[in-house]
Design an enzyme around this catalytic site. Structure first.
Site, PDB file in Angstrom:
ATOM      1  N   CYS A 264      16.898  32.279   6.736  1.00  0.00           N
ATOM      2  CA  CYS A 264      17.145  30.622   7.086  1.00  0.00           C
ATOM      3  C   CYS A 264      16.839  30.424   8.351  1.00  0.00           C
ATOM      4  O   CYS A 264      17.822  30.209   9.144  1.00  0.00           O
ATOM      5  CB  CYS A 264      18.514  30.419   6.455  1.00  0.00           C
ATOM      6  SG  CYS A 264      19.068  30.904   4.784  1.00  0.00           S
ATOM      7  N   ALA A 266      14.836  28.466  10.434  1.00  0.00           N
ATOM      8  CA  ALA A 266      14.666  27.201  11.408  1.00  0.00           C
ATOM      9  C   ALA A 266      15.593  26.676  11.966  1.00  0.00           C
ATOM     10  O   ALA A 266      16.948  26.595  11.481  1.00  0.00           O
ATOM     11  CB  ALA A 266      13.897  26.064  10.381  1.00  0.00           C
ATOM     12  N   PRO A 267      15.737  26.209  13.341  1.00  0.00           N
ATOM     13  CA  PRO A 267      14.612  26.010  14.161  1.00  0.00           C
ATOM     14  C   PRO A 267      14.098  27.281  14.747  1.00  0.00           C
ATOM     15  O   PRO A 267      13.542  27.053  15.660  1.00  0.00           O
ATOM     16  CB  PRO A 267      14.918  24.922  15.171  1.00  0.00           C
ATOM     17  CG  PRO A 267      16.355  25.050  15.160  1.00  0.00           C
ATOM     18  CD  PRO A 267      16.891  25.511  13.931  1.00  0.00           C
ATOM     19  N   GLY A 269      16.453  29.588  16.969  1.00  0.00           N
ATOM     20  CA  GLY A 269      17.316  30.237  17.804  1.00  0.00           C
ATOM     21  C   GLY A 269      17.632  31.578  17.599  1.00  0.00           C
ATOM     22  O   GLY A 269      17.455  32.390  18.581  1.00  0.00           O
ATOM     23  N   LYS A 270      18.096  31.784  16.408  1.00  0.00           N
ATOM     24  CA  LYS A 270      18.591  33.381  16.368  1.00  0.00           C
ATOM     25  C   LYS A 270      17.322  34.110  16.073  1.00  0.00           C
ATOM     26  O   LYS A 270      17.159  35.104  16.617  1.00  0.00           O
ATOM     27  CB  LYS A 270      19.364  33.424  15.095  1.00  0.00           C
ATOM     28  CG  LYS A 270      20.821  32.459  15.198  1.00  0.00           C
ATOM     29  CD  LYS A 270      21.518  32.466  13.821  1.00  0.00           C
ATOM     30  CE  LYS A 270      22.746  31.770  14.172  1.00  0.00           C
ATOM     31  NZ  LYS A 270      22.531  30.101  14.404  1.00  0.00           N
ATOM     32  N   ASP A 315      11.922  30.075  -0.686  1.00  0.00           N
ATOM     33  CA  ASP A 315      13.252  29.873  -1.010  1.00  0.00           C
ATOM     34  C   ASP A 315      14.224  31.153  -0.924  1.00  0.00           C
ATOM     35  O   ASP A 315      13.920  31.990  -1.759  1.00  0.00           O
ATOM     36  CB  ASP A 315      13.191  29.313  -2.276  1.00  0.00           C
ATOM     37  CG  ASP A 315      14.474  28.768  -2.963  1.00  0.00           C
ATOM     38  OD1 ASP A 315      15.584  28.934  -2.388  1.00  0.00           O
ATOM     39  OD2 ASP A 315      14.439  27.960  -3.944  1.00  0.00           O
ATOM     40  N   ASP A 331      21.619  33.411   7.849  1.00  0.00           N
ATOM     41  CA  ASP A 331      22.452  32.323   8.668  1.00  0.00           C
ATOM     42  C   ASP A 331      22.524  31.141   7.753  1.00  0.00           C
ATOM     43  O   ASP A 331      21.646  30.265   7.774  1.00  0.00           O
ATOM     44  CB  ASP A 331      21.834  32.160   9.849  1.00  0.00           C
ATOM     45  CG  ASP A 331      22.428  30.999  10.925  1.00  0.00           C
ATOM     46  OD1 ASP A 331      23.720  31.076  11.021  1.00  0.00           O
ATOM     47  OD2 ASP A 331      21.816  29.975  11.259  1.00  0.00           O
ATOM     48  N   CYS A 384      27.966  28.182  10.914  1.00  0.00           N
ATOM     49  CA  CYS A 384      28.691  27.312  12.143  1.00  0.00           C
ATOM     50  C   CYS A 384      29.561  26.683  11.413  1.00  0.00           C
ATOM     51  O   CYS A 384      29.838  25.210  11.731  1.00  0.00           O
ATOM     52  CB  CYS A 384      27.519  26.799  12.815  1.00  0.00           C
ATOM     53  SG  CYS A 384      26.637  25.417  11.814  1.00  0.00           S
TER      54      CYS A 384
END
Length: 447
Positions: A264, A266-267, A269-270, A315, A331, A384
């Site tokens: 998962c 996008a965008p 960062g990880k 998916d 994530d 998060c």
């Protein structure tokens, strides 16, 4: 489109649009800042008014209901948002004189409504201004749920979850921390620059720089507006990422040359942080449902000089028939409750029903992800949010239903936690966005 120079008028328009549409608050703010030529001071006031009024939405409604004989649902939305804005200034902005807050709101009522609404606005706000010290909240002793919800401005369903998990004292501390202005954190792009080089560069631009609390590649910076306008951001010197989010890549115990799936992504960062920790050596396959959002991953990787990320539309809730990898990151899509300092509109838009729907998706993704982990490999689950339903309960469910996996200790230097294999990062304890991280290892006797 008419150019608007009054930050209060623009704030009322923004708040009304937030209620009417599903648009994210930050996107609304960015749009109106781009479309209108506000001065530096007025840009700051506009942003404070919009974010602050959204943050204290439930609190402001409670106060207005205490003074208005008219039900809030019967007040025209633009007039109601003007009232919220006025009360926010009266209660929470010490530098604005009460008379100015009331008078400016009356002017806007005349712009947005008829004379009756002007008189109504004037009457309500003058009552509030005269009785600021007399505002009374439900009793903490007899109704702690309603007390915390109204005083600290959170929907009741969120407070119920937190009270059940942490009790009244910790919940109040958490709410207070959530209502503080957020910090901005950046992740230094160590593929190209060292930390001191970036710190010196930013300080020369008048930006205050402090070291991160846990990670050497993280810097705390302010003011945020100057950081966003810095050419260093455009040139890939750093990436904007909260330190709690940056802990996730370290949970994977990454080494150069690893093969990784980010399900998962996008965008990005990880994803880009993992590539950075791998010294841009190895392979990361980054999945997302949206091709548009995958473009953001590609753009961020290119800006940061990263070449080992391959993006694929996929998916994550269904089996993608992938060969096994040494590291897999989930994530997961979540309610985002840990990020409410940066995203106060979550308090208005999210519901408990949505959370329950997300739990089903999270279980599907994590269960599917288990198929892709090599023997002895690590699977990391992160959100998060700070909500047991999406965090600890998911971990318990996964371990009960996936006997080839066991909880795997997180790095010893991570923020303290109750269990070695999972961490809940809390704003009032760690001064970071709320986050949850859990690590699982696939036992060696598996295929």
């Amino acid at each position: 489109m008419r150019k608007i120079t009054n930050p209060r008028e623009l704030a009322v328009i923004s708040l009304t649009e937030l209620e009417k549409t599903g648009t994210f608050l930050n996107e609304i703010v960015d749009f109106y800042l781009t479309q209108n030529n506000l001065s530096v001071l007025d840009r700051g006031l506009f942003t404070e008014l919009v974010y602050g009024t959204t943050r204290m939405y439930h609190n402001l409604n409670y106060i207005l209901e205490s003074f208005s004989k008219r039900p809030l649902r019967k007040i025209k939305p633009v007039i109601l948002n003007n009232l919220r804005l006025g009360v926010y200034q009266l209660l929470y902005l010490d530098k604005i004189p009460p008379s100015a807050a009331v008078n400016e709101a009356v002017k806007l009522a005349r712009l947005f409504g008829h004379e009756g609404e002007v008189k109504f606005t004037n009457g309500i706000l003058r009552q509030v201004a005269r009785n600021l010290s007399k505002i009374d909240y439900p009793s903490l002793q007899s109704d702690p749920l309603l007390h915390v919800s109204t005083k600290y401005s959170f929907p009741i369903w969120i407070i119920e979850l937190w009270l059940e998990r942490w009790g009244i004292e910790e919940t109040i501390k958490l709410c207070r921390a959530m209502n503080e202005p957020p910090e901005m954190h950046i992740r230094v792009n160590t593929l190209k620059y060292d930390r001191q080089e970036v710190a010196d560069y930013l300080e020369k631009q008048g930006i205050k720089v402090e070291q991160g609390r846990y990670l050497p590649e993280i810097l705390r910076v302010s003011p945020a507006s100057q950081v966003l306008e810095s050419s260093g951001l455009r040139h890939g010197m750093f990436y904007i990422q909260d330190e709690s989010s940056a802990l996730v890549a370290h949970a994977l115990n990454i080494e150069p040359g690893n093969s990784i799936y980010d399900l998962c992504s996008a965008p990005g960062g990880k994803t880009t942080h993992m590539a950075q920790l791998m010294d841009n050596r190895g392979k990361i396959v980054a999945f997302d449902l949206s091709l548009e959002r995958l473009k953001l991953v590609d753009e961020n990787a290119q800006r940061l000089g990263i070449t080992i990320i391959e993006t694929r539309r996929g998916d994550a809730t269904v089996d993608l028939n992938l060969p096994r990898a040494q590291r897999v990151l989930v994530d997961a899509p979540c309610s985002g409750l840990g990020t409410m300092r940066h995203r106060p509109d979550i308090r208005i838009k999210k519901s408990l029903e949505e959370v329950k729907q997300l739990v089903s998706i999270q279980k599907k993704i994590l269960s599917t992800a288990a198929n892709y982990v090599a023997c002895g490999g690590l699977l990391v689950y992160s959100t998060c949010t700070i909500n047991k339903l999406e965090n600890e309960d998911i971990v318990d469910w996964f371990l009960e239903n996936n006997h080839l996996f066991e909880s795997s200790p997180l790095p010893e230097w991570f923020p303290n936690g109750e269990l070695p294999g999972q961490r809940t990062i809390l704003p009032h304890l760690h001064s970071l966005d709320g986050f949850f991280i859990a690590s699982f290892k696939k036992v060696n006797f598996a295929n």
